[in-house]
Design a protein around this motif. Structure first.
Motif, PDB file in Angstrom:
ATOM      1  N   TYR A 298     -57.987   0.106   1.239  1.00 37.54           N
ATOM      2  CA  TYR A 298     -57.740   0.820   2.499  1.00 37.54           C
ATOM      3  C   TYR A 298     -57.713   2.309   2.247  1.00 37.54           C
ATOM      4  CZ  TYR A 298     -55.501   2.414   6.787  1.00 37.54           C
ATOM      5  OH  TYR A 298     -55.205   3.075   7.945  1.00 37.54           O
ATOM      6  N   ASP A 299     -58.506   3.049   3.030  1.00 32.39           N
ATOM      7  CA  ASP A 299     -58.541   4.517   2.985  1.00 32.39           C
ATOM      8  C   ASP A 299     -57.734   5.032   4.173  1.00 32.39           C
ATOM      9  OD1 ASP A 299     -59.049   7.190   2.927  1.00 32.39           O
ATOM     10  OD2 ASP A 299     -61.234   7.037   2.946  1.00 32.39           O
ATOM     11  N   ALA A 300     -56.482   5.455   3.890  1.00 29.85           N
ATOM     12  CA  ALA A 300     -55.601   5.878   4.977  1.00 29.85           C
ATOM     13  C   ALA A 300     -56.090   7.159   5.635  1.00 29.85           C
ATOM     14  CB  ALA A 300     -54.179   6.069   4.440  1.00 29.85           C
ATOM     15  N   LYS A 301     -56.725   8.028   4.880  1.00 30.43           N
ATOM     16  CA  LYS A 301     -57.173   9.305   5.429  1.00 30.43           C
ATOM     17  C   LYS A 301     -58.211   9.095   6.514  1.00 30.43           C
ATOM     18  CE  LYS A 301     -59.082  13.801   4.098  1.00 30.43           C
ATOM     19  NZ  LYS A 301     -59.544  14.639   2.956  1.00 30.43           N
ATOM     20  N   HIS A 302     -59.151   8.178   6.274  1.00 27.44           N
ATOM     21  CA  HIS A 302     -60.223   7.927   7.243  1.00 27.44           C
ATOM     22  C   HIS A 302     -60.013   6.641   8.025  1.00 27.44           C
ATOM     23  CE1 HIS A 302     -62.034  10.475   4.016  1.00 27.44           C
ATOM     24  NE2 HIS A 302     -62.528  11.123   5.060  1.00 27.44           N
ATOM     25  N   ASP A 303     -58.893   5.943   7.774  1.00 30.24           N
ATOM     26  CA  ASP A 303     -58.572   4.690   8.458  1.00 30.24           C
ATOM     27  C   ASP A 303     -59.717   3.693   8.326  1.00 30.24           C
ATOM     28  OD1 ASP A 303     -56.937   2.985   9.890  1.00 30.24           O
ATOM     29  OD2 ASP A 303     -57.732   3.606  11.832  1.00 30.24           O
ATOM     30  N   ILE A 304     -60.075   3.441   7.068  1.00 29.03           N
ATOM     31  CA  ILE A 304     -61.181   2.530   6.779  1.00 29.03           C
ATOM     32  C   ILE A 304     -60.698   1.467   5.806  1.00 29.03           C
ATOM     33  CG2 ILE A 304     -63.453   2.295   5.697  1.00 29.03           C
ATOM     34  CD1 ILE A 304     -64.082   5.117   6.633  1.00 29.03           C
ATOM     35  N   LEU A 305     -61.043   0.218   6.078  1.00 27.69           N
ATOM     36  CA  LEU A 305     -60.743  -0.890   5.174  1.00 27.69           C
ATOM     37  C   LEU A 305     -62.057  -1.449   4.652  1.00 27.69           C
ATOM     38  CD1 LEU A 305     -58.484  -2.746   4.028  1.00 27.69           C
ATOM     39  CD2 LEU A 305     -58.968  -4.291   5.932  1.00 27.69           C
ATOM     40  N   LYS A 306     -62.153  -1.587   3.322  1.00 24.62           N
ATOM     41  CA  LYS A 306     -63.372  -2.092   2.706  1.00 24.62           C
ATOM     42  C   LYS A 306     -63.081  -3.386   1.971  1.00 24.62           C
ATOM     43  CE  LYS A 306     -65.695   2.363   2.090  1.00 24.62           C
ATOM     44  NZ  LYS A 306     -66.355   3.281   1.130  1.00 24.62           N
ATOM     45  N   CYS A 307     -64.012  -4.314   2.061  1.00 18.13           N
ATOM     46  CA  CYS A 307     -63.889  -5.602   1.391  1.00 18.13           C
ATOM     47  C   CYS A 307     -64.251  -5.449  -0.083  1.00 18.13           C
ATOM     48  CB  CYS A 307     -64.780  -6.638   2.078  1.00 18.13           C
ATOM     49  SG  CYS A 307     -66.542  -6.424   1.713  1.00 18.13           S
ATOM     50  N   PRO A 308     -64.070  -6.501  -0.899  1.00 16.39           N
ATOM     51  CA  PRO A 308     -64.391  -6.387  -2.334  1.00 16.39           C
ATOM     52  C   PRO A 308     -65.839  -5.999  -2.614  1.00 16.39           C
ATOM     53  CG  PRO A 308     -63.057  -8.335  -1.935  1.00 16.39           C
ATOM     54  CD  PRO A 308     -63.401  -7.777  -0.599  1.00 16.39           C
ATOM     55  N   ARG A 309     -66.753  -6.215  -1.684  1.00 13.50           N
ATOM     56  CA  ARG A 309     -68.158  -5.852  -1.877  1.00 13.50           C
ATOM     57  C   ARG A 309     -68.500  -4.494  -1.267  1.00 13.50           C
ATOM     58  NH1 ARG A 309     -67.869  -8.704  -5.483  1.00 13.50           N
ATOM     59  NH2 ARG A 309     -68.888 -10.715  -5.822  1.00 13.50           N
ATOM     60  N   GLY A 310     -67.459  -3.775  -0.784  1.00 13.85           N
ATOM     61  CA  GLY A 310     -67.666  -2.419  -0.294  1.00 13.85           C
ATOM     62  C   GLY A 310     -68.075  -2.319   1.159  1.00 13.85           C
ATOM     63  N   LYS A 311     -68.094  -3.424   1.904  1.00 15.01           N
ATOM     64  CA  LYS A 311     -68.451  -3.384   3.315  1.00 15.01           C
ATOM     65  C   LYS A 311     -67.239  -3.000   4.169  1.00 15.01           C
ATOM     66  CE  LYS A 311     -72.651  -4.749   2.510  1.00 15.01           C
ATOM     67  NZ  LYS A 311     -73.781  -3.807   2.695  1.00 15.01           N
ATOM     68  N   LYS A 312     -67.472  -2.218   5.201  1.00 14.20           N
ATOM     69  CA  LYS A 312     -66.398  -1.736   6.057  1.00 14.20           C
ATOM     70  C   LYS A 312     -65.983  -2.802   7.074  1.00 14.20           C
ATOM     71  CE  LYS A 312     -67.819   3.122   5.804  1.00 14.20           C
ATOM     72  NZ  LYS A 312     -68.237   4.301   6.608  1.00 14.20           N
ATOM     73  N   LEU A 313     -64.681  -2.861   7.314  1.00  7.99           N
ATOM     74  CA  LEU A 313     -64.136  -3.710   8.367  1.00  7.99           C
ATOM     75  C   LEU A 313     -63.701  -2.819   9.516  1.00  7.99           C
ATOM     76  CD1 LEU A 313     -63.827  -5.492   5.696  1.00  7.99           C
ATOM     77  CD2 LEU A 313     -62.044  -6.712   6.957  1.00  7.99           C
ATOM     78  N   LYS A 314     -64.038  -3.197  10.715  1.00  6.20           N
ATOM     79  CA  LYS A 314     -63.773  -2.381  11.892  1.00  6.20           C
ATOM     80  C   LYS A 314     -62.380  -2.658  12.453  1.00  6.20           C
ATOM     81  CE  LYS A 314     -65.577  -1.418  16.535  1.00  6.20           C
ATOM     82  NZ  LYS A 314     -66.595  -1.807  17.542  1.00  6.20           N
ATOM     83  N   ALA A 315     -61.659  -1.577  12.796  1.00  2.00           N
ATOM     84  CA  ALA A 315     -60.332  -1.718  13.391  1.00  2.00           C
ATOM     85  C   ALA A 315     -60.466  -2.308  14.788  1.00  2.00           C
ATOM     86  CB  ALA A 315     -59.635  -0.375  13.450  1.00  2.00           C
TER      87      ALA A 315
END
Length: 457
Positions: A298-315
């Motif tokens: 989880y990237d708190a600065k940009h509010d981004i969550l990435k899976c183990p393969r680096g794909k973004k999950l949408k809030a």
């Protein structure tokens, strides 16, 4: 020569009952520090000034109750029976040796008339006295909760279907009960405010209340106590406890210690925003999937969550204490971890992140780098606040509720906490007097063994 017992003894006693009580008796020590001169004005609005029979003096009533808790006599009937023959109780409460004592039912009516808030003020006065004496500072606070068995029997428990519970309770409570208990729940018919709870997975549920206690690290003074039903989660009460402490003693709390039962992201986040350090060991992450949550970044600065393969999950949509994050179906379809990561029948991944998830991550990293002071404080937490719970239950009768109802349980807890604080204050005053005597005999700042010390006034 064999002695003989005279059949009857008549003695004329002239003097104070205090002469018959040892100086180290708990009532004698507490009486030196107990000040209830303010109480009569505080409860004056509950009494008629010029009509009716004279009631028990407010200070006398409270002294009777405190004497019972100090001596571990929590039932009114037994207290009044003991007071009839116990010289120390008579002296402590202001009764002469031949004076008739009030009926035990008078104490019940006084509790009902005064209400729980006035007894809380009695407890808060003991906290203020300890703060004035500088044996309670509130800078480092240990917080913990303990279950108190309700005053009900197992025969009083009944099982109600959730439909009936939902019809008689608000919608939110009915929904919570349904999730916890399935189709039915157990309730107590004689004390409905006591709820089923347990302190361990291998122990059975019992009708109980829960006491939330905050203890100052300085000398083990109880600086806040609150009672809820047994099923209330202690993590929801920590911040309100901190608010009450700061309002009572007027000091910002620097450090809060608690056990893993308080290790929630919202607790860490709220304490961070208050600039209060949390010495609370985070819980181990539950692993319910071959691809656990710790592998998501989880990237708190940009509010981004990435899976183990680096794909973004949408809030996505919000829930009570967090948000859903979902992946795209096409990303999961191409992923070689999909067979392990996705639940049966799903085409994309959905996870829930708490609002203060970054604070939880920081707490986990900090736990691995706890300083020696943090470790020492957590060790002190175990015997400071848990020791208070043991003292209250073993010595002052708090292992079981004496009366039924949440209000009565609060009054019992407030008076128990007040009794413990008065013992702490009396012990401090006694130690201070010993030091002052040592000053006179051995010179200022020198003890009887020629050891130097500092007198705190």
């Amino acid at each position: 020569m064999l002695g003989e017992r005279r059949p009857e003894q008549y003695e004329f006693f002239a003097g104070s009952l205090r002469d018959l009580i040892p100086d180290d008796h708990v009532l004698a020590k507490v009486s030196r520090v107990l000040d209830l001169s303010w109480l009569a004005d505080d409860v004056a609005d509950l009494y008629c000034a010029d009509n009716g029979r004279p009631g028990i003096a407010p200070e006398t009533a409270v002294r009777l109750m405190l004497a019972g808790f100090l001596l571990g006599i929590v039932h009114d009937r037994k207290l009044m029976r003991d007071a009839a023959v116990n010289v120390a109780i008579r002296w402590f409460c202001g009764f002469s040796i031949t004076e008739r004592l009030p009926d035990h039912s008078s104490l019940t009516r006084i509790r009902q008339r005064w209400g729980e808030q006035r007894f809380r003020r009695i407890f808060e006065r003991t906290v203020e006295a300890c703060v004035t004496a500088k044996i309670a500072k509130g800078e480092v606070v240990h917080i913990d909760a303990s279950l108190i068995r309700a005053d009900v029997s197992w025969e009083a428990l009944a099982t109600r279907w959730v439909d009936k519970v939902g019809a008689e309770n608000p919608a939110e409570e009915a929904e919570r009960n349904t999730k916890k208990t399935g189709k039915y729940k157990k309730i107590c018919t004689t004390d409905p405010e006591a709820t089923m709870a347990t302190s361990g997975r291998n122990q059975r549920l019992e009708p109980a209340y829960k006491q939330h206690t905050a203890v100052c690290d300085e000398a083990g003074v109880i600086i806040d106590v609150e009672i809820t039903t047994g099923e209330i989660n202690e993590g929801n009460e920590l911040i309100s406890t901190v608010d009450r402490i700061e309002a009572t003693i007027g000091t910002h709390i620097k450090i809060v210690t608690a056990d893993a039962g308080y290790a929630y992201a919202k607790v860490y986040g709220q304490l961070e925003r208050r600039d209060t350090s949390a010495v609370i060991p985070p819980k181990r992450e539950p692993i319910r999937s071959p691809v656990p949550m710790r592998r998501f970044r989880y990237d708190a600065k940009h509010d981004i969550l990435k899976c183990p393969r680096g794909k973004k999950l949408k809030a996505g949509r919000r829930i009570k204490h967090g948000r859903f994050f979902t992946s795209r179906a096409k990303d999961c379809r191409r992923c070689n971890l999909a067979r392990l990561c996705l639940s049966g029948g799903r085409t994309n991944k959905a996870v829930v992140l708490g609002d203060d998830y970054p604070a939880l991550l920081r707490a986990r990293r900090r736990r691995e780098q706890w300083s020696e002071r943090d470790k020492a404080l957590y060790t002190r937490h175990r015997w400071r606040v848990e020791g208070i719970h043991a003292e209250a239950k073993i010595q002052h009768g708090l292992a079981r509720a004496v009366r039924r109802g949440l209000s009565n349980m609060k009054i019992q807890a407030y008076l128990t906490a007040a009794a413990i604080n008065l013992k702490r204050l009396a012990a401090f005053i006694a130690a201070l007097l010993c030091r002052l005597v040592a000053d006179i005999l051995n010179g200022p700042g020198r003890g009887p063994n020629n050891c130097s010390y500092t007198v705190v006034v």
